[in-house]
Design a protein around this motif. Structure first.
Motif, PDB file in Angstrom:
ATOM      1  N   ALA A   3      25.539  33.986  31.011  1.00 21.47           N
ATOM      2  CA  ALA A   3      25.897  33.195  31.985  1.00 21.47           C
ATOM      3  C   ALA A   3      28.147  33.480  32.194  1.00 21.47           C
ATOM      4  O   ALA A   3      27.739  33.455  33.128  1.00 21.47           O
ATOM      5  CB  ALA A   3      26.511  31.724  32.096  1.00 21.47           C
ATOM      6  N   ASP A   4      28.162  33.873  31.263  1.00 21.59           N
ATOM      7  CA  ASP A   4      29.780  33.907  31.561  1.00 21.59           C
ATOM      8  C   ASP A   4      29.934  35.072  32.105  1.00 21.59           C
ATOM      9  O   ASP A   4      31.161  35.502  32.975  1.00 21.59           O
ATOM     10  CB  ASP A   4      30.750  33.612  29.950  1.00 21.59           C
ATOM     11  CG  ASP A   4      29.877  32.266  29.938  1.00 21.59           C
ATOM     12  OD1 ASP A   4      30.532  31.273  30.140  1.00 21.59           O
ATOM     13  OD2 ASP A   4      30.600  31.882  28.552  1.00 21.59           O
ATOM     14  N   GLN A   5      29.842  35.861  31.594  1.00 21.23           N
ATOM     15  CA  GLN A   5      29.768  37.328  32.251  1.00 21.23           C
ATOM     16  C   GLN A   5      28.760  37.463  33.016  1.00 21.23           C
ATOM     17  O   GLN A   5      29.244  38.575  33.896  1.00 21.23           O
ATOM     18  CB  GLN A   5      29.036  38.821  30.878  1.00 21.23           C
ATOM     19  CG  GLN A   5      29.518  38.493  29.319  1.00 21.23           C
ATOM     20  CD  GLN A   5      28.621  38.906  28.765  1.00 21.23           C
ATOM     21  OE1 GLN A   5      27.769  40.018  28.825  1.00 21.23           O
ATOM     22  NE2 GLN A   5      28.750  38.957  27.539  1.00 21.23           N
ATOM     23  N   LEU A   6      27.953  36.393  33.932  1.00 19.20           N
ATOM     24  CA  LEU A   6      27.168  36.825  34.636  1.00 19.20           C
ATOM     25  C   LEU A   6      27.893  36.847  35.963  1.00 19.20           C
ATOM     26  O   LEU A   6      28.015  38.123  37.132  1.00 19.20           O
ATOM     27  CB  LEU A   6      26.514  36.125  35.340  1.00 19.20           C
ATOM     28  CG  LEU A   6      24.889  35.903  34.165  1.00 19.20           C
ATOM     29  CD1 LEU A   6      24.036  35.420  34.139  1.00 19.20           C
ATOM     30  CD2 LEU A   6      24.671  37.573  34.240  1.00 19.20           C
ATOM     31  N   PRO A   7      29.202  36.102  36.602  1.00 16.91           N
ATOM     32  CA  PRO A   7      30.028  36.646  37.936  1.00 16.91           C
ATOM     33  C   PRO A   7      30.446  37.625  37.747  1.00 16.91           C
ATOM     34  O   PRO A   7      30.767  37.806  39.120  1.00 16.91           O
ATOM     35  CB  PRO A   7      31.343  35.156  37.385  1.00 16.91           C
ATOM     36  CG  PRO A   7      30.296  34.403  36.012  1.00 16.91           C
ATOM     37  CD  PRO A   7      29.605  35.280  35.277  1.00 16.91           C
ATOM     38  N   GLY A   8      31.130  38.535  36.763  1.00 21.25           N
ATOM     39  CA  GLY A   8      31.945  39.660  37.169  1.00 21.25           C
ATOM     40  C   GLY A   8      30.354  40.672  37.011  1.00 21.25           C
ATOM     41  O   GLY A   8      30.723  42.116  37.258  1.00 21.25           O
ATOM     42  N   PHE A   9      29.370  40.467  37.636  1.00 18.45           N
ATOM     43  CA  PHE A   9      28.750  41.216  37.783  1.00 18.45           C
ATOM     44  C   PHE A   9      28.797  42.282  38.688  1.00 18.45           C
ATOM     45  O   PHE A   9      28.847  41.283  40.258  1.00 18.45           O
ATOM     46  CB  PHE A   9      27.341  41.113  37.757  1.00 18.45           C
ATOM     47  CG  PHE A   9      25.979  41.760  38.580  1.00 18.45           C
ATOM     48  CD1 PHE A   9      25.619  42.581  37.578  1.00 18.45           C
ATOM     49  CD2 PHE A   9      25.324  41.238  39.980  1.00 18.45           C
ATOM     50  CE1 PHE A   9      24.527  43.738  37.865  1.00 18.45           C
ATOM     51  CE2 PHE A   9      24.630  42.174  39.803  1.00 18.45           C
ATOM     52  CZ  PHE A   9      23.368  43.038  39.548  1.00 18.45           C
ATOM     53  N   GLY A  10      28.642  43.515  38.482  1.00 19.03           N
ATOM     54  CA  GLY A  10      28.614  44.462  39.843  1.00 19.03           C
ATOM     55  C   GLY A  10      29.990  44.568  40.633  1.00 19.03           C
ATOM     56  O   GLY A  10      30.303  45.562  41.511  1.00 19.03           O
ATOM     57  N   GLY A  47      32.909  35.686  46.321  1.00 15.63           N
ATOM     58  CA  GLY A  47      33.156  34.610  44.916  1.00 15.63           C
ATOM     59  C   GLY A  47      34.730  35.268  44.896  1.00 15.63           C
ATOM     60  O   GLY A  47      34.795  35.104  42.968  1.00 15.63           O
ATOM     61  N   LYS A  48      35.734  35.914  45.545  1.00 14.44           N
ATOM     62  CA  LYS A  48      37.071  36.656  44.786  1.00 14.44           C
ATOM     63  C   LYS A  48      37.629  35.589  44.133  1.00 14.44           C
ATOM     64  O   LYS A  48      38.676  36.073  42.544  1.00 14.44           O
ATOM     65  CB  LYS A  48      37.812  37.739  46.168  1.00 14.44           C
ATOM     66  CG  LYS A  48      37.086  38.287  46.392  1.00 14.44           C
ATOM     67  CD  LYS A  48      37.846  38.840  47.541  1.00 14.44           C
ATOM     68  CE  LYS A  48      38.138  38.316  48.724  1.00 14.44           C
ATOM     69  NZ  LYS A  48      37.293  37.564  49.607  1.00 14.44           N
ATOM     70  N   HIS A  49      37.775  34.389  44.580  1.00 15.01           N
ATOM     71  CA  HIS A  49      38.789  33.872  44.235  1.00 15.01           C
ATOM     72  C   HIS A  49      38.213  32.657  42.092  1.00 15.01           C
ATOM     73  O   HIS A  49      39.048  33.222  41.381  1.00 15.01           O
ATOM     74  CB  HIS A  49      39.149  32.222  45.004  1.00 15.01           C
ATOM     75  CG  HIS A  49      39.912  33.031  46.230  1.00 15.01           C
ATOM     76  ND1 HIS A  49      39.229  33.189  46.983  1.00 15.01           N
ATOM     77  CD2 HIS A  49      41.173  32.560  46.060  1.00 15.01           C
ATOM     78  CE1 HIS A  49      40.320  33.568  48.013  1.00 15.01           C
ATOM     79  NE2 HIS A  49      41.530  32.985  47.725  1.00 15.01           N
ATOM     80  N   ASP A  50      37.084  32.159  42.056  1.00 16.94           N
ATOM     81  CA  ASP A  50      36.778  32.308  40.726  1.00 16.94           C
ATOM     82  C   ASP A  50      36.737  33.319  39.595  1.00 16.94           C
ATOM     83  O   ASP A  50      36.845  33.173  39.031  1.00 16.94           O
ATOM     84  CB  ASP A  50      35.152  31.725  41.282  1.00 16.94           C
ATOM     85  CG  ASP A  50      34.757  30.550  42.285  1.00 16.94           C
ATOM     86  OD1 ASP A  50      36.382  29.360  42.868  1.00 16.94           O
ATOM     87  OD2 ASP A  50      33.940  30.667  42.428  1.00 16.94           O
ATOM     88  N   ALA A  92      39.028  32.792  36.631  1.00 14.37           N
ATOM     89  CA  ALA A  92      38.077  33.263  35.381  1.00 14.37           C
ATOM     90  C   ALA A  92      38.665  34.652  34.513  1.00 14.37           C
ATOM     91  O   ALA A  92      38.877  33.994  32.736  1.00 14.37           O
ATOM     92  CB  ALA A  92      36.406  33.528  35.727  1.00 14.37           C
ATOM     93  N   ARG A  93      38.810  35.500  35.060  1.00 14.06           N
ATOM     94  CA  ARG A  93      38.893  36.450  34.063  1.00 14.06           C
ATOM     95  C   ARG A  93      41.051  36.579  34.133  1.00 14.06           C
ATOM     96  O   ARG A  93      41.240  36.828  32.828  1.00 14.06           O
ATOM     97  CB  ARG A  93      39.112  37.720  34.988  1.00 14.06           C
ATOM     98  CG  ARG A  93      39.225  39.137  34.402  1.00 14.06           C
ATOM     99  CD  ARG A  93      39.274  39.154  33.620  1.00 14.06           C
ATOM    100  NE  ARG A  93      39.840  40.040  32.854  1.00 14.06           N
ATOM    101  CZ  ARG A  93      40.238  39.426  31.177  1.00 14.06           C
ATOM    102  NH1 ARG A  93      40.852  38.833  31.165  1.00 14.06           N
ATOM    103  NH2 ARG A  93      41.300  40.429  30.650  1.00 14.06           N
TER     104      ARG A  93
END
Length: 823
Positions: A29-36, A66-69, A73-74
């Protein structure tokens, strides 16, 4: 030339369930937000690694990605691998009170220094009064005073004795010393003095002057003795102050031996305490008398100069600071200098300096919303100034504007080392680069967030993991495979492309929350495809009121749209109405006229200033197409007009240019067009049909009207062939096509569209440019040639009817000028 409608399989692309066979829970799940968003993440890595030299970051993308999130996170992950930033604080400048000194200290040191200086003050406020009350100190002080008093008494006694020998009396009074003649140790009155002989009077006056001179000399010596006493008392005070101060100061020197700024501050404290020890004695005695604690005494105004004002304390920080300033005003970004009111006047000191977001983010990363930053006056220029100079200089905004009349401070600038991240939309980035050249020098890295991703098996599998991870994070009910597949299909619909998946995470999250709502309403354990479908339908229902009003107006023939029969020079075009994040399609009637003229084509929308630049461009392309195809070597003897009927607002875009071209050719050739078909598409000068946007909404808009009036089986929509890959139509449209009650046709040229609309062959030109037989193009060409012949005949008739020598008619129908007189 017949053209078959598109099969149902091309109108909606289902998500194969076997593509979802991988367990969603297996995904990280930690890698999913950067998908695409690999491109944007690489840009962020570059900006974070190349800190300074203008390598700040601008993150661009539309709202909802979801730019802010993702940025937070990064950057948070990057910050954890960095060392903590320095502490920032201000201390009193003992040489220039209005210019406080800035201290940049290792993390945790500022808090320690503040505690140490407060402890030193508490010690001095207790120890110094005790020193001055000690018996030893008082004895030595009294001894010094007594020595001076004895010397002074002895000197004046000797002077009095010498004066007595000269018959001059010397007496000490509260007002000073009195000198006068005396007899038998008694002062004589002025009367008796006048009765003395003249020689005696002269002698006594001379002696008085002599004694007066000796008195002045003695007083001068006494003054020097008192000055010496003051110095001795100061040395005595210093001697005893050293006993209580030196040990503490030396301990502080050893504690901060590697920090030169702190060493200088400690030396200034020692010097000032030595010079102003009476302040500590008086405050300590007053505190004991009034019962005020030492902790309160150190906060008194006279002792502020010995304290430390901490702006940023990173003592408990883990990694570099990451600050998101939601309200980037001038003071929130740069800091401020507060003032206190005293006796009706405003005053300030270094303890009233407050830090801003730049101070808190110094040594780390500062995240700002670009739109909010630019909407706040003076902030953009302030941020650029700080990044250029690489220092934070706190200045009241009123001072920069010349509006500040109260006393203020000039704090020493603090070195700035920060990565600034601006998050905004793409147009704002390009606008800044166009109108502010400095922005490209200060924000050299551009991270562009992708709007969608290719719809392939691997990406769909990861997308499904993302859906399930989001459901777990939101504590929603588990999704069935069919529900996940429906969400994937809706993502393609949101992308406006059957071969893409939208990356707008906020829309995806909203869909899952609303589907879970309907799932809970039914008290179901699993979130099914039906729940997702109902959430989609209910959202459309909530936003569909205006669409229903327009459709009602069309059903009642208030907005006149035909869905049956044939009409010359009339066609149904398709448009999309955008309201916020809602879009729906609706048909519009387009009509044309064609008559004898000089080749001018009138765009009524443009003439009334309702047509935008893109729409006007499309009409000009039509004119070029007609001239190039039907009269490449002849002038057009045609005047035509085009208009969107019952259009009461602005019209822009070229997606109706195919419909406009067809209706124009119908008006020229006098060939009727089917009204049960609606047309969308752009066309170029060569007659090729180009793709347009909103094709799904346009088809559904015409379908809704046809369904309300009753599907006849011959109704449908003509779209560009290039738009077939974008189709993700609603199930009711797909089912109607499957039942052959509605049709969707895809064309790649205007000729194919004309064949569908007229039922005639369009016809292809031969080597001479002539079109064959009873085709649409032949009728157009024939009408244009007929108009040309008629215009030529009219011109010839006018010329033949002129008398010899009479000038021809003036262009424009104006009156002829009188010719020369004839014989």
């Amino acid at each position: 030339m017949s053209l078959d409608p598109l099969p149902p399989e091309q109108l909606y692309r289902h998500c194969p369930l076997e593509w979802l066979e991988a367990e969603a829970e297996a995904g990280d799940a930690d890698q999913l937000p950067g998908f695409g968003q690999e491109r944007a993440l690489e840009a962020m890595e570059l900006a974070l690694d190349l800190s300074g030299n203008g390598y700040n970051l601008y993150v661009a993308g539309s709202v909802g990605l979801g730019k802010h999130d993702l940025v937070r996170a990064r950057i948070d992950a990057w910050a954890k691998g960095q060392g903590p930033a320095d502490d920032l604080c201000y201390v009193h400048n003992f040489d220039a009170e209005h210019r406080p000194r800035a201290l940049v200290l290792p993390a945790g040191t500022a808090r320690q220094l503040q505690r140490d200086t407060d402890n030193l003050l508490e010690h001095l406020l207790t120890a110094i009064p005790d020193i001055f009350r000690s018996d030893e100190y008082r004895a030595r002080r009294e001894e010094l005073k007594k020595e001076v008093e004895e010397r002074e008494e002895e000197a004046f006694s000797e002077l009095a004795a010498r004066a007595g020998e000269l018959d001059i009396g010397l007496a000490r009074t509260p007002q000073g010393y009195t000198i006068g003649p005396q007899i038998d140790d008694e002062f004589i009155s002025p009367k008796k003095f006048s009765e003395l002989s003249e020689e005696e009077q002269k002698r006594l006056k001379k002696n008085i002057d002599r004694v007066n001179a000796d008195l002045k000399e003695t007083l001068a010596r006494a003054l020097r003795w008192h000055e010496q006493l003051t110095k001795k008392l100061k040395r005595l005070n210093r001697e005893y102050l050293h006993l209580t101060l030196d040990e503490r100061i030396e301990w502080l020197h050893r504690r901060y031996q590697r920090l030169e700024q702190v060493q200088a501050f400690i030396d200034n404290i020692r010097r000032d305490v030595m010079e102003n020890a009476d302040d500590f004695r008086a405050a300590g005695e007053r505190g004991e008398k009034e019962g005020v604690s030492v902790g309160k005494l150190i906060r008194m105004r006279e002792f502020i100069r010995f304290r430390v004002n901490i702006l940023v304390d990173n003592g408990d920080a883990e990694g570099a600071p990451v600050v998101y300033e939601d309200n980037p005003t001038y003071t929130n970004l740069l800091g401020r200098i507060e003032h206190e009111s005293q006796m009706g006047a405003l005053s300030t000191n270094f303890k009233l300096i407050k830090g801003g977001a730049l101070h808190r983010a110094n040594g780390g990363c500062l995240i700002l919303d670009a739109r909010r930053l630019l909407m706040t006056p003076f902030v953009w220029e302030t941020l650029k100034r700080a990044l250029r100079s690489r220092e934070i200089k706190i200045q009241p905004l009123e001072l920069q504007l010349g509006m500040l009349s109260t006393t203020t401070l000039e704090p020493e600038p603090i070195p700035l080392d920060v990565n600034v991240v601006l998050i905004g939309e793409r147009w704002l980035h390009y606008l800044l680069n166009t109108y502010d050249p400095e922005s490209s020098q200060l924000f050299k890295v551009y991270a562009d967030f992708a709007e969608d991703i290719a719809r392939e098996r691997d990406s769909v599998a990861v997308y499904a993991q993302r859906i399930c991870a989001l459901a777990r994070d939101e504590k929603l009910r588990p999704l069935s495979k069919k529900a996940v597949a429906r969400v994937v299909e809706q993502a393609a619909r949101l992308a406006g492309d059957a071969e893409k998946l939208s990356l707008h995470g906020e829309r995806l999250a909203d869909l899952l929350r609303e589907a879970d709502y309907w799932c809970r309403r039914e008290d179901a354990e699993w979130l099914s495809r039906e729940h997702v479908q109902r959430a989609i339908e209910q959202r459309e229902y909530r936003q569909r009121q205006l669409q229903e009003r327009l459709q009602e107006a069309m059903e009642r023939d208030i907005l006149m749209i035909d869905t049956a029969g044939e009409q010359v020079a009339q066609i149904n075009g398709l448009a999309v109405t955008m309201l916020g994040d809602t879009a729906f399609g609706r048909p519009s009637r387009i009509t044309a006229t064609a008559r004898l003229g000089s080749g001018k084509m009138v765009d009524i929308e443009r003439e009334t200033e309702l047509g935008g630049a893109l729409h006007s461009k499309g009409v000009l392309i039509l004119s070029a197409f007609v001239a190039n195809r039907y009269a490449p070597e002849r002038p057009l003897s045609l005047s035509a007009s085009l208009v969107f009927e019952q259009s009461y607002g602005a019209v822009d875009g070229d997606s109706a240019s195919l419909a406009e071209l067809c209706v124009l050719l119908s008006a020229i050739a006098r060939v009727p067009l089917r009204q049960n078909l609606a047309v969308t598409g752009s066309v170029n000068q060569l007659g090729r049909v180009q793709p347009v946007g909103g094709v799904n909404e346009k088809i559904e808009g015409f379908f809704d009207l046809c369904r309300a009036r009753g599907l006849s089986g011959d109704q449908g929509v003509i779209i560009p062939a290039a738009n077939v890959q974008h189709l993700m139509l609603k199930s009711e449209v797909v089912e109607a096509v499957r039942a052959k009650r509605f049709a969707v046709y895809a064309v790649d040229s205007v000729d194919r569209a004309l064949a569908l609309l007229t039922g005639l062959e369009a016809g292809a030109a031969d080597e001479r440019g002539d079109f064959p037989g009873d085709t649409v193009n032949a009728r157009v060409q024939g009408r244009l040639r007929a108009l040309e012949d008629k215009r030529t005949a009219l011109l010839r008739r006018d010329l033949d009817g002129l008398e010899e020598g009479e000038p021809p008619p003036r262009a424009g129908g104006g009156k002829e000028s009188p010719g020369p007189d004839r014989d």
